[in-house]
Every structure is written in structure tokens, then in C-alpha cells.
Write a protein that holds these residues in place. Structure first.
Motif, PDB file in Angstrom:
ATOM      1  N   TYR A  37       0.836  -1.210   0.000  1.00 37.01           N
ATOM      2  CA  TYR A  37       0.000   0.000   0.000  1.00 37.01           C
ATOM      3  C   TYR A  37       0.868   1.256   0.000  1.00 37.01           C
ATOM      4  O   TYR A  37       0.641   2.176  -0.786  1.00 37.01           O
ATOM      5  N   SER A  38       1.864   1.290   0.855  1.00 37.71           N
ATOM      6  CA  SER A  38       2.701   2.487   0.960  1.00 37.71           C
ATOM      7  C   SER A  38       3.729   2.579  -0.155  1.00 37.71           C
ATOM      8  O   SER A  38       3.952   3.653  -0.722  1.00 37.71           O
ATOM      9  N   VAL A  39       4.361   1.473  -0.490  1.00 42.49           N
ATOM     10  CA  VAL A  39       5.413   1.518  -1.517  1.00 42.49           C
ATOM     11  C   VAL A  39       4.826   1.827  -2.888  1.00 42.49           C
ATOM     12  O   VAL A  39       5.430   2.565  -3.675  1.00 42.49           O
ATOM     13  N   PRO A  48      -5.165   8.045   2.374  1.00 36.43           N
ATOM     14  CA  PRO A  48      -4.948   7.896   3.818  1.00 36.43           C
ATOM     15  C   PRO A  48      -3.561   7.319   4.110  1.00 36.43           C
ATOM     16  O   PRO A  48      -3.077   6.444   3.381  1.00 36.43           O
ATOM     17  N   THR A  49      -2.919   7.824   5.147  1.00 36.12           N
ATOM     18  CA  THR A  49      -1.606   7.313   5.520  1.00 36.12           C
ATOM     19  C   THR A  49      -1.727   5.882   6.061  1.00 36.12           C
ATOM     20  O   THR A  49      -2.820   5.409   6.371  1.00 36.12           O
ATOM     21  N   SER A  50      -0.601   5.213   6.177  1.00 43.28           N
ATOM     22  CA  SER A  50      -0.598   3.792   6.537  1.00 43.28           C
ATOM     23  C   SER A  50      -1.293   3.527   7.870  1.00 43.28           C
ATOM     24  O   SER A  50      -2.085   2.587   7.992  1.00 43.28           O
ATOM     25  N   HIS A  51      -1.026   4.368   8.879  1.00 41.28           N
ATOM     26  CA  HIS A  51      -1.634   4.094  10.188  1.00 41.28           C
ATOM     27  C   HIS A  51      -3.132   4.362  10.185  1.00 41.28           C
ATOM     28  O   HIS A  51      -3.871   3.768  10.974  1.00 41.28           O
ATOM     29  N   VAL A  52      -3.597   5.250   9.300  1.00 37.64           N
ATOM     30  CA  VAL A  52      -5.035   5.472   9.154  1.00 37.64           C
ATOM     31  C   VAL A  52      -5.684   4.266   8.479  1.00 37.64           C
ATOM     32  O   VAL A  52      -6.768   3.820   8.867  1.00 37.64           O
ATOM     33  N   LYS A  53      -5.012   3.717   7.494  1.00 44.33           N
ATOM     34  CA  LYS A  53      -5.546   2.601   6.712  1.00 44.33           C
ATOM     35  C   LYS A  53      -5.475   1.269   7.466  1.00 44.33           C
ATOM     36  O   LYS A  53      -6.445   0.493   7.466  1.00 44.33           O
ATOM     37  N   PHE A  54      -4.355   1.009   8.136  1.00 48.22           N
ATOM     38  CA  PHE A  54      -4.122  -0.318   8.707  1.00 48.22           C
ATOM     39  C   PHE A  54      -4.041  -0.329  10.230  1.00 48.22           C
ATOM     40  O   PHE A  54      -3.960  -1.404  10.829  1.00 48.22           O
ATOM     41  N   LEU A  59      16.650   1.456  -2.331  1.00 51.34           N
ATOM     42  CA  LEU A  59      16.573   2.722  -1.599  1.00 51.34           C
ATOM     43  C   LEU A  59      15.130   3.189  -1.436  1.00 51.34           C
ATOM     44  O   LEU A  59      14.784   3.831  -0.441  1.00 51.34           O
ATOM     45  N   GLU A  60      14.278   2.870  -2.394  1.00 55.63           N
ATOM     46  CA  GLU A  60      12.879   3.296  -2.297  1.00 55.63           C
ATOM     47  C   GLU A  60      12.178   2.613  -1.125  1.00 55.63           C
ATOM     48  O   GLU A  60      11.245   3.170  -0.528  1.00 55.63           O
ATOM     49  N   LEU A  61      12.623   1.403  -0.768  1.00 58.69           N
ATOM     50  CA  LEU A  61      12.058   0.717   0.398  1.00 58.69           C
ATOM     51  C   LEU A  61      12.422   1.456   1.680  1.00 58.69           C
ATOM     52  O   LEU A  61      11.572   1.648   2.560  1.00 58.69           O
ATOM     53  N   MET A  62      13.682   1.873   1.790  1.00 56.74           N
ATOM     54  CA  MET A  62      14.113   2.626   2.971  1.00 56.74           C
ATOM     55  C   MET A  62      13.384   3.968   3.046  1.00 56.74           C
ATOM     56  O   MET A  62      12.949   4.392   4.127  1.00 56.74           O
ATOM     57  N   HIS A  63      13.247   4.631   1.921  1.00 56.05           N
ATOM     58  CA  HIS A  63      12.549   5.910   1.886  1.00 56.05           C
ATOM     59  C   HIS A  63      11.090   5.743   2.323  1.00 56.05           C
ATOM     60  O   HIS A  63      10.569   6.555   3.105  1.00 56.05           O
ATOM     61  N   THR A  64      10.431   4.683   1.850  1.00 55.76           N
ATOM     62  CA  THR A  64       9.028   4.469   2.211  1.00 55.76           C
ATOM     63  C   THR A  64       8.882   4.176   3.694  1.00 55.76           C
ATOM     64  O   THR A  64       7.933   4.657   4.334  1.00 55.76           O
ATOM     65  N   TYR A  65       9.799   3.400   4.252  1.00 56.33           N
ATOM     66  CA  TYR A  65       9.776   3.181   5.710  1.00 56.33           C
ATOM     67  C   TYR A  65       9.795   4.516   6.434  1.00 56.33           C
ATOM     68  O   TYR A  65       9.035   4.739   7.388  1.00 56.33           O
TER      69      TYR A  65
END
Length: 296
Positions: free
Chosen positions: A40-42, A102-108, A76-82
Motif C-alpha cells: 500500500y505504501s510503496v 490515507p496514511t498507513s496508520h489510518v488505513k491499517f 533505496l525506495e524501500l528505505m525511503h518508504t519506511y
């Protein structure tokens, strides 16, 4: 010309980066909800600026982008998304919107969002380790990414950001904060290309000077957009920095002063590329085209 060059490069590589991320994250975990949160985020979009910078360095040195290069660059995109997932958390910036969704904590939920970020950190190193690049190159990339993202890099900048909210920093301290929080991963993005293309000094030094000036420009520009844009334009909340008394360039220097600082950073980046071109007898117009991000 430069803007057209960048657009062409993006048109070539952003779909390939997105496809790679999609295909390689489909079974990244045996926990369905964790896989869903990671994807979802990546896969939410974004410019893919950091892997693009790495690939632009390789292209500038006429290096064919192998499967190993692509995996190491996209890691690097994985680290950036974290970093984005954790930055949005209620304990940090408490953002509810990211890239128009919605941001990750809103969604999940906050627990799964934290764990998705936790999982993306080691996964980025896994992709470096199993990329197939030579072991010495992997070691240099791993060290560089750890330093850029760790307690003397991005995390240090985030600590300075949250601990100095409501306390105005002087300009040198503000530069240091953003050199760590935002600039460190951008520095690494260029360094990753330098390492993979085996670029020697003094050219490597000048390309990293470009990276640092670009990272500074990126943060100043982001600060300016927070003041001048709408949530619909940015895909996230605006005017939060001032409301929360965050340390930003417009807050410290005023909008006109921030725009002047942006202009200075862009001139510094351009000068570094000119020196690199003189030392290497190579054309760095592709890297220079990235500066058109800031022409609006």
C-alpha cells in the motif's frame, strides 16, 4: 531542453521501477496484512526520485543497467518508504494524508504501520545483499545506506526535528537538521550510482557535492510548497509546519529569504556538476535536468 530530458528519463524508468516494486513485493511476507500494508505504501506513487538519481549517475557514465543494478538502486525506495510511514505516525507528524490517500496508520492501524516500516528497513538491505553485485560493491552500498539512514543520518535529523519543535534554530543548525533528515538519503542515492559506476575522485567528490546541494534545495522547496500550496496540489496537509512551530526555511528566513536560499542551493549544485564535467570530460546534463524539479 533539460525539462524535456528529465521527462524522457522519467518516462523510461519510473514505469520500470514501479513494475519492479510491484512484482517483487507480491510475496514479501507470509503475513497477508503485512504484505498488504507494505505494498500500500510503496506502491502509492511518488516521483521515485532517489532510485532515479542513482540510475542517472549510471547512465551518465554509460553503464548499462543490469538486473543487479536495478535491484540495488530500487532498494533505496524501500528505505525511503519506511521513513515516510514512520514520519506520518501520530507520535511524529501525525499526518492523515500522503500522496492524496490515507496514511498507513489510518488505513491499517498504528501497530501494522509501525511493523510495515520495520519490515521495509531490513528488506532494503536484503535487496542490496542478494542483488548479485560484487561483494565489495555490496559492502560499500550497505555501509553507505546504513550511515545515511541511521543515527548519524536520517534518524538523527528526525530527532532534531521533533525535539526542536517550538524552538527556533539558527540557520547552521537548521541546515544540519535537513542535511540529515532529508539530504542523507539523497546523498546516498548519488553515492550508490558513484559506487556502482566505480567513479573515482575528484569527480566522485563533485557529484556528491551536487547531491548535497540538491538535497538542501529539495528541503527548502518542500518548505516553500507547504506555505504556498493547497492540500489538493500536494496530496498532503499544508501549513502544518507553521501551525506546529516546526523549523523551516520560510519560518526562519521569510518566504523571500527561503526562495533566495533555494536559488543559492541550485547555483551550488550547478557549479558542482560543471566541475565534475571539467574533471571527467563527461556530459552531466541528465543530472542537471533534475534541478528542473524546482523551477515552478
Amino acid at each position: 531542453m533539460s525539462e524535456t530530458l528529465l521527462k524522457s528519463f522519467e518516462t523510461t524508468w519510473v514505469p520500470r521501477i514501479n513494475t519492479y516494486l510491484d512484482e517483487n513485493l507480491r510475496d514479501c511476507s507470509d503475513r497477508e496484512i503485512l504484505t498488504a500494508a507494505i505494498r500500500y505504501s510503496v506502491l502509492a506513487g511518488g516521483k521515485r526520485l532517489r532510485p532515479l538519481l542513482t540510475l542517472a549517475v549510471l547512465t551518465s557514465f554509460d553503464q548499462p543497467v543490469t538486473a543487479a543494478n536495478l535491484r540495488a538502486s530500487v532498494a533505496l525506495e524501500l528505505m525511503h518508504t519506511y521513513s515516510l510511514i514512520h514520519d506520518d505516525l501520530p507520535a511524529m507528524d501525525n499526518d492523515r494524508l500522503r500522496r492524496g490517500e490515507p496514511t498507513s496508520h489510518v488505513k491499517f492501524g498504528e501497530d501494522i504501520a509501525i511493523l510495515a516500516g520495520d519490515a521495509l528497513q531490513p528488506l532494503s538491505f536484503q535487496w542490496l545483499a542478494d542483488s548479485g553485485l560484487p561483494a565489495t560493491m555490496v559492502a560499500h552500498l550497505t555501509l553507505g545506506l546504513a550511515q545515511a539512514s541511521g543515527p548519524r543520518g536520517m534518524v538523527a535529523g528526525q530527532v532534531a526535528d521533533v525535539k526542536n519543535t517550538g524552538h527556533q534554530l539558527a540557520l547552521p543548525a537548521l541546515r544540519q537538521l535537513h542535511r540529515e533528515k532529508t539530504g542523507a538519503l539523497i546523498h546516498y542515492a548519488v553515492a550508490a550510482g558513484v559506487i556502482q559506476a566505480q567513479v573515482a575522485d575528484p569527480v566522485a567528490h563533485e557529484l556528491l557535492a551536487f547531491a548535497d546541494a540538491f538535497g538542501l534545495a529539495f528541503q527548502i522547496y518542500d518548505d516553500i510548497l507547504d506555505v504556498t500550496s493547497t492540500p489538493a496540489e500536494l496530496g498532503k496537509a499544508t501549513h502544518k509546519d507553521a501551525d506546529e512551530q516546526k523549523n523551516t526555511y520560510p519560518e526562519l528566513l521569510g518566504l523571500a529569504g527561503a526562495k533566495a536560499a533555494l536559488k543559492t542551493a541550485l547555483a551550488t549544485a550547478t557549479s558542482a556538476l560543471q566541475r565534475a564535467s571539467k574533471d571527467s570530460q563527461r556530459d552531466f546534463e541528465l543530472l542537471a535536468s533534475f534541478l528542473t524539479y524546482f523551477t515552478d
